[in-house]
Design a protein around this motif. Structure first.
Motif, PDB file in Angstrom:
ATOM      1  N   VAL A 170       0.879  -1.169   0.000  1.00  0.00           N
ATOM      2  CA  VAL A 170       0.000   0.000   0.000  1.00  0.00           C
ATOM      3  C   VAL A 170       0.917   1.219   0.000  1.00  0.00           C
ATOM      4  CG1 VAL A 170      -1.614   1.341   1.393  1.00  0.00           C
ATOM      5  CG2 VAL A 170      -1.904  -1.131   1.166  1.00  0.00           C
ATOM      6  N   ALA A 171       0.758   2.088  -0.998  1.00  0.00           N
ATOM      7  CA  ALA A 171       1.709   3.186  -1.155  1.00  0.00           C
ATOM      8  C   ALA A 171       0.999   4.529  -1.241  1.00  0.00           C
ATOM      9  CB  ALA A 171       2.566   2.975  -2.397  1.00  0.00           C
ATOM     10  N   ILE A 172       1.547   5.519  -0.538  1.00  0.00           N
ATOM     11  CA  ILE A 172       1.053   6.900  -0.596  1.00  0.00           C
ATOM     12  C   ILE A 172       2.236   7.807  -0.907  1.00  0.00           C
ATOM     13  CG2 ILE A 172      -0.048   8.788   0.663  1.00  0.00           C
ATOM     14  CD1 ILE A 172      -1.382   6.700   2.458  1.00  0.00           C
ATOM     15  N   PHE A 173       2.053   8.649  -1.914  1.00  0.00           N
ATOM     16  CA  PHE A 173       3.076   9.625  -2.290  1.00  0.00           C
ATOM     17  C   PHE A 173       2.505  11.027  -2.120  1.00  0.00           C
ATOM     18  CE2 PHE A 173       4.195   5.726  -4.442  1.00  0.00           C
ATOM     19  CZ  PHE A 173       5.570   5.634  -4.219  1.00  0.00           C
ATOM     20  N   ALA A 174       3.231  11.852  -1.393  1.00  0.00           N
ATOM     21  CA  ALA A 174       2.805  13.231  -1.160  1.00  0.00           C
ATOM     22  C   ALA A 174       3.490  14.172  -2.143  1.00  0.00           C
ATOM     23  CB  ALA A 174       3.132  13.630   0.271  1.00  0.00           C
ATOM     24  N   ASP A 175       2.943  15.381  -2.238  1.00  0.00           N
ATOM     25  CA  ASP A 175       3.522  16.448  -3.063  1.00  0.00           C
ATOM     26  C   ASP A 175       3.723  16.016  -4.509  1.00  0.00           C
ATOM     27  OD1 ASP A 175       3.628  17.820  -0.644  1.00  0.00           O
ATOM     28  OD2 ASP A 175       5.705  17.221  -0.268  1.00  0.00           O
ATOM     29  N   VAL A 176       2.787  15.241  -5.032  1.00  0.00           N
ATOM     30  CA  VAL A 176       2.863  14.791  -6.420  1.00  0.00           C
ATOM     31  C   VAL A 176       2.384  15.914  -7.331  1.00  0.00           C
ATOM     32  CG1 VAL A 176       2.060  13.091  -8.101  1.00  0.00           C
ATOM     33  CG2 VAL A 176       2.495  12.391  -5.728  1.00  0.00           C
ATOM     34  N   PRO A 177       3.160  16.303  -8.327  1.00  0.00           N
ATOM     35  CA  PRO A 177       2.681  17.327  -9.268  1.00  0.00           C
ATOM     36  C   PRO A 177       1.457  16.820 -10.029  1.00  0.00           C
ATOM     37  CG  PRO A 177       5.067  16.989  -9.470  1.00  0.00           C
ATOM     38  CD  PRO A 177       4.547  15.882  -8.604  1.00  0.00           C
ATOM     39  N   PRO A 178       0.489  17.667 -10.301  1.00  0.00           N
ATOM     40  CA  PRO A 178      -0.737  17.225 -10.990  1.00  0.00           C
ATOM     41  C   PRO A 178      -0.494  16.614 -12.362  1.00  0.00           C
ATOM     42  CG  PRO A 178      -1.055  19.392 -10.038  1.00  0.00           C
ATOM     43  CD  PRO A 178       0.408  19.083  -9.893  1.00  0.00           C
ATOM     44  N   THR A 179       0.628  16.985 -13.003  1.00  0.00           N
ATOM     45  CA  THR A 179       0.914  16.465 -14.344  1.00  0.00           C
ATOM     46  C   THR A 179       1.846  15.258 -14.336  1.00  0.00           C
ATOM     47  OG1 THR A 179       2.716  18.072 -14.552  1.00  0.00           O
ATOM     48  CG2 THR A 179       0.561  18.708 -15.430  1.00  0.00           C
ATOM     49  N   ALA A 180       2.224  14.777 -13.165  1.00  0.00           N
ATOM     50  CA  ALA A 180       3.109  13.613 -13.080  1.00  0.00           C
ATOM     51  C   ALA A 180       2.409  12.376 -13.623  1.00  0.00           C
ATOM     52  CB  ALA A 180       3.534  13.386 -11.630  1.00  0.00           C
ATOM     53  N   VAL A 181       3.194  11.428 -14.097  1.00  0.00           N
ATOM     54  CA  VAL A 181       2.646  10.154 -14.577  1.00  0.00           C
ATOM     55  C   VAL A 181       1.811   9.500 -13.488  1.00  0.00           C
ATOM     56  CG1 VAL A 181       3.261   7.805 -15.279  1.00  0.00           C
ATOM     57  CG2 VAL A 181       4.443   9.763 -16.298  1.00  0.00           C
ATOM     58  N   LEU A 182       2.317   9.534 -12.262  1.00  0.00           N
ATOM     59  CA  LEU A 182       1.630   8.911 -11.135  1.00  0.00           C
ATOM     60  C   LEU A 182       0.247   9.503 -10.915  1.00  0.00           C
ATOM     61  CD1 LEU A 182       2.747   6.686  -9.195  1.00  0.00           C
ATOM     62  CD2 LEU A 182       3.010   8.493  -7.499  1.00  0.00           C
ATOM     63  N   ALA A 183       0.081  10.778 -11.271  1.00  0.00           N
ATOM     64  CA  ALA A 183      -1.183  11.476 -11.050  1.00  0.00           C
ATOM     65  C   ALA A 183      -2.089  11.470 -12.264  1.00  0.00           C
ATOM     66  CB  ALA A 183      -0.913  12.918 -10.628  1.00  0.00           C
ATOM     67  N   CYS A 184      -1.633  10.894 -13.373  1.00  0.00           N
ATOM     68  CA  CYS A 184      -2.416  10.962 -14.618  1.00  0.00           C
ATOM     69  C   CYS A 184      -2.808   9.601 -15.185  1.00  0.00           C
ATOM     70  CB  CYS A 184      -1.637  11.724 -15.691  1.00  0.00           C
ATOM     71  SG  CYS A 184      -1.391  13.468 -15.309  1.00  0.00           S
ATOM     72  N   GLU A 185      -2.045   8.564 -14.910  1.00  0.00           N
ATOM     73  CA  GLU A 185      -2.311   7.259 -15.506  1.00  0.00           C
ATOM     74  C   GLU A 185      -3.042   6.350 -14.526  1.00  0.00           C
ATOM     75  OE1 GLU A 185       1.221   5.507 -17.120  1.00  0.00           O
ATOM     76  OE2 GLU A 185       1.589   7.190 -18.491  1.00  0.00           O
ATOM     77  N   GLU A 186      -3.972   5.560 -15.052  1.00  0.00           N
ATOM     78  CA  GLU A 186      -4.694   4.608 -14.208  1.00  0.00           C
ATOM     79  C   GLU A 186      -3.743   3.488 -13.797  1.00  0.00           C
ATOM     80  OE1 GLU A 186      -9.063   2.569 -14.161  1.00  0.00           O
ATOM     81  OE2 GLU A 186      -7.897   2.278 -15.985  1.00  0.00           O
ATOM     82  N   ILE A 187      -3.644   3.241 -12.485  1.00  0.00           N
ATOM     83  CA  ILE A 187      -2.709   2.255 -11.955  1.00  0.00           C
ATOM     84  C   ILE A 187      -3.404   0.938 -11.637  1.00  0.00           C
ATOM     85  CG2 ILE A 187      -1.098   1.766 -10.061  1.00  0.00           C
ATOM     86  CD1 ILE A 187      -0.591   4.810  -9.921  1.00  0.00           C
ATOM     87  N   PHE A 188      -4.619   0.994 -11.174  1.00  0.00           N
ATOM     88  CA  PHE A 188      -5.405  -0.181 -10.806  1.00  0.00           C
ATOM     89  C   PHE A 188      -4.722  -0.981  -9.692  1.00  0.00           C
ATOM     90  CE2 PHE A 188      -8.885  -3.093 -12.238  1.00  0.00           C
ATOM     91  CZ  PHE A 188      -9.815  -2.106 -12.473  1.00  0.00           C
ATOM     92  N   GLY A 189      -4.307  -0.251  -8.687  1.00  0.00           N
ATOM     93  CA  GLY A 189      -3.667  -0.871  -7.535  1.00  0.00           C
ATOM     94  C   GLY A 189      -3.710   0.092  -6.358  1.00  0.00           C
ATOM     95  N   PRO A 190      -3.218  -0.328  -5.189  1.00  0.00           N
ATOM     96  CA  PRO A 190      -3.325   0.488  -3.964  1.00  0.00           C
ATOM     97  C   PRO A 190      -2.240   1.558  -3.872  1.00  0.00           C
ATOM     98  CG  PRO A 190      -2.288  -1.603  -3.462  1.00  0.00           C
ATOM     99  CD  PRO A 190      -2.643  -1.660  -4.926  1.00  0.00           C
ATOM    100  N   VAL A 191      -2.268   2.491  -4.806  1.00  0.00           N
ATOM    101  CA  VAL A 191      -1.279   3.566  -4.879  1.00  0.00           C
ATOM    102  C   VAL A 191      -2.038   4.892  -4.956  1.00  0.00           C
ATOM    103  CG1 VAL A 191       0.670   4.528  -6.142  1.00  0.00           C
ATOM    104  CG2 VAL A 191       0.320   2.038  -6.113  1.00  0.00           C
ATOM    105  N   LEU A 192      -1.748   5.790  -4.022  1.00  0.00           N
ATOM    106  CA  LEU A 192      -2.471   7.061  -3.925  1.00  0.00           C
ATOM    107  C   LEU A 192      -1.507   8.235  -4.053  1.00  0.00           C
ATOM    108  CD1 LEU A 192      -5.177   8.569  -3.255  1.00  0.00           C
ATOM    109  CD2 LEU A 192      -4.447   8.478  -0.853  1.00  0.00           C
TER     110      LEU A 192
END
Length: 359
Positions: A230-252
């Motif tokens: 289970v992963a949480i990443f803070a301060d992610v830019p809105p245009t980052a890959v992590l914030a734009c692509e569907e992951i389908f897993g427990p990543v926030l």
């Protein structure tokens, strides 16, 4: 009608799409996901035991690139109902517009293609409710829902307090086998999914600040399931890959917004528009979000997953899908051809249909 269903709700979604096609008078070919063929076979058995005539419900297991592709391109298929990834859904739409062989119709395509769903946490939100709602939305079912929350957009004034509570709540989640009652996060569906999610978590270390990577306990590694942290990443830019692509897993991804205007902009500035939500105690901001947060299913002060058929018809906007929302009053119309018939009822007498063999 060709019904091409996903693995994550192998009975519910398959039943909804196939029942809609059947009650509107269509013969149906069920193509389940290759990961879940047995449940689909049981559904077909139930249909037949209920009296559906032979040949009306047909079972076609197989790989999507083989069995699914054959259905999409076949000239006798009139309707394609699909739930799955954006890449496959767009390919189906592209193929379905082609007229092949003896085909004399344009295929109707109904798609649900996923989401990158956001929850806005306003600076006056009840943080206890907000944390519980985000945790449930993000990590329930190991995040393997198209409706799952994968972005938390938090206003600056309460960002640190919310983040601290979110991390501690998520750290307490038990990762383990699905048959254990205390398990909250089970394994993901297959090795390919595990590998993809781990790659996103690795990328998250360079795109954001890892505040929680809650690893599966050592004991589950001997069970053979495909477990991920289970992963949480803070301060992610809105245009980052992590914030734009569907992951389908427990990543926030947790994204900071300086004010409510920016929060709404971040929420909307994405290709997917399936589900979304807000935690707020401001009637004015709630009303504004109702009007401006562009998603198919919008939730206020509650989790953004778990829509109920008949009460919360489900479906998205943008690149999340096409057609009317499943379970809603207009959904069945997509499975029929509508016609308009106009008659002049001013008659000059009546013919005798019985005379001359008329029938």
């Amino acid at each position: 009608a060709a019904v091409i269903a996903p693995w994550n709700f192998p009975l519910a979604i398959l039943t909804g799409m196939s029942a809609a096609a059947l009650v509107t008078g269509n013969a149906v070919i069920l193509k389940p996901a290759e990961q879940t063929p047995v449940i689909a076979a049981e559904l077909v058995k139930i249909y037949r035991e209920a009296g559906v005539p032979a040949g009306v419900v047909n079972y076609l297991p197989g790989y999507g690139e083989e069995a699914g592709a054959a259905l999409v391109t076949h000239p006798d298929v009139h309707i394609i109902a699909f739930t799955g990834s954006r890449a496959v859904g767009l390919r189906i739409l592209q193929e379905a517009v082609q007229v092949r062989g003896h085909q004399r119709h344009i295929k109707q395509v109904i798609t649900e293609m996923g989401g990158k769903n956001a929850v806005i946490v306003d600076d006056d939100a009840d943080l206890d409710e907000a944390v519980a709602g985000v945790v449930t939305s993000a990590f329930g079912y190991a995040g393997q829902k198209c409706s799952a929350a994968s972005r938390a957009i938090v206003l600056e004034r309460i960002y640190d307090a919310f983040l601290e509570r979110l991390v501690e709540a998520s750290r307490s989640l038990i990762i383990g086998p699905a048959w254990e009652p205390l398990t909250y996060v089970g394994p993901v569906i297959e090795e390919e999914a595990q590998r993809r999610i781990l790659n996103y978590i690795e990328k998250g270390h360079s795109e954001g600040r890892p505040v929680l990577v809650h690893e599966p306990p050592a004991r589950v590694k001997d069970l053979g399931g495909y477990y991920v942290p289970v992963a949480i990443f803070a301060d992610v830019p809105p245009t980052a890959v992590l914030a734009c692509e569907e992951i389908f897993g427990p990543v926030l991804s947790v994204i900071r917004a300086k004010d409510f205007d920016e929060a709404l902009h971040i929420a909307n500035d994405i290709d997917y528009k399936l589900t979304g939500g807000i935690f707020s105690r401001s009637p004015a901001r709630i009303e504004r979000a109702r009007k401006e947060f562009r998603v198919g299913n919008f939730y206020i002060n509650r989790k953004i997953t778990g829509s109920l058929v008949g009460r919360q018809p489900f479906g998205g906007l943008g690149l999340s899908g096409t057609g009317f929302q499943a379970g809603g009053p207009d959904y069945l119309k997509q499975y029929v051809d509508t016609r308009v018939i106009t008659e002049n009822t001013l008659r000059r007498g009546f013919a005798d249909d019985a005379a001359g063999g008329r029938s």
